[in-house]
Design an enzyme around this catalytic site. Sequence first.
Site, mmCIF file in Angstrom:
data_model
loop_
_atom_site.group_PDB
_atom_site.id
_atom_site.type_symbol
_atom_site.label_atom_id
_atom_site.label_comp_id
_atom_site.label_asym_id
_atom_site.label_seq_id
_atom_site.Cartn_x
_atom_site.Cartn_y
_atom_site.Cartn_z
ATOM 1 N N LYS A 191 8.337 -0.507 -92.613
ATOM 2 C CA LYS A 191 9.248 -1.230 -91.707
ATOM 3 C C LYS A 191 9.667 -0.271 -90.603
ATOM 4 O O LYS A 191 9.850 0.910 -90.864
ATOM 5 C CB LYS A 191 10.470 -1.654 -92.535
ATOM 6 C CG LYS A 191 11.608 -2.296 -91.780
ATOM 7 C CD LYS A 191 12.793 -2.563 -92.709
ATOM 8 C CE LYS A 191 13.865 -1.499 -92.590
ATOM 9 N NZ LYS A 191 15.040 -1.743 -93.440
ATOM 10 N N GLY A 226 18.236 -9.033 -92.005
ATOM 11 C CA GLY A 226 17.047 -8.833 -91.163
ATOM 12 C C GLY A 226 15.870 -8.227 -91.916
ATOM 13 O O GLY A 226 14.736 -8.727 -91.809
HETATM 14 C C1 R5P Z 1 17.947 0.226 -94.698
HETATM 15 O O1 R5P Z 1 17.161 1.129 -94.704
HETATM 16 C C2 R5P Z 1 18.613 -0.324 -95.922
HETATM 17 O O2 R5P Z 1 18.024 0.114 -97.099
HETATM 18 C C3 R5P Z 1 18.653 -1.826 -95.889
HETATM 19 O O3 R5P Z 1 17.332 -2.316 -95.914
HETATM 20 C C4 R5P Z 1 19.329 -2.311 -94.623
HETATM 21 O O4 R5P Z 1 20.470 -1.549 -94.353
HETATM 22 C C5 R5P Z 1 19.713 -3.755 -94.732
HETATM 23 O O5 R5P Z 1 20.306 -4.169 -93.541
HETATM 24 P P1 R5P Z 1 19.948 -5.586 -92.923
HETATM 25 O O6 R5P Z 1 20.192 -6.598 -94.021
HETATM 26 O O7 R5P Z 1 20.897 -5.749 -91.781
HETATM 27 O O8 R5P Z 1 18.517 -5.547 -92.504
#
Ligand code: R5P
Length: 292
Positions: A191, A226
């Site tokens: 990602k 997201g």
């Molecule tokens: C990011 O690296 C975290 O592990 C989560 O995937 C992230 O913080 C989730 O945030 P959101 O739901 O806004 O994508």
Amino acid sequence: MSKLSVISGKSSEKLAKELSKKIKANFVKSEIKVFPDGESKITLIGKISKKKSVVVQSVYPPVDTNLIQIFSLIAKAKENSSEVDVVIPYMGYARQDREFLPGEIVTMKVLGKLFKGAGASKIIVVDIHSLIGLKHFPIKTKNVTAIPDLVNYFKKLSLKNPLVVSPDQGGKERAREFAREFNSDYIALEKIRNRKTGKVKIKTKNLDEVKNRDLVLVDDMISTGGSIIKATQFLKKQKCKRIYVACTHALLMNNAEKKIREAGVTKIISTNTIPGKTSKVDISKTIAKAIM
Ligand code: R5P
């Protein structure tokens, strides 16, 4: 009177109550009034132990209000107890653990100083976003994991040839640990997040191994949803079966739960570090073990 007291903040009252039963501590409740200008007034009800207090308060929204309340609870505990352990089931600001772009303030550094200044002897957190944040703290810290508790829940579901998936490379270790406890395979997607807009994209291309399998998407937290939505859209295109989400902290901001379900997720399961509709997994026993 017990030699231990659990001082409960408003954001984690039920969890603190469970914890106090498990560690046989005196339960001290806080009554909180937030004035129209945003100031908090806290009154503690119950006896605080001279020996050791355990303050319990999650730092989810309203984050800064919950933070000032936790500092106040620690300071009051310290006036009475010689030792003050602080359980922060969900540690807000944990993602601000380094200077990603020039000039950014590493808020975790600031918080470490504030926790120490308020009187905390030790901080206990659950599945913190990254351990780097805790390295900035000038006091003892401990990170405990809710993964075995989450896995116990998932073992009761009848998943078909399940595969554990991390939405990003940063969560690969978490997925590996989940898969080991769950006795399944795991993979991690790639990602990328735009540091300015916060938007995410999945870089992984074709993925045959998810075809016709039930998937468990494992993440430490869901904020806007997201990351989970993009991963779900990608995995659905790869013709997987059902997608379940396991996460420790479900913030679910801006209607994220609905958006995640609309993207095709069958069920979201989280823990009670943040109480809510999806928080089916209780972690009080895991926290109790970390304290005793
Ligand atoms: C990011 O690296 C975290 O592990 C989560 O995937 C992230 O913080 C989730 O945030 P959101 O739901 O806004 O994508």
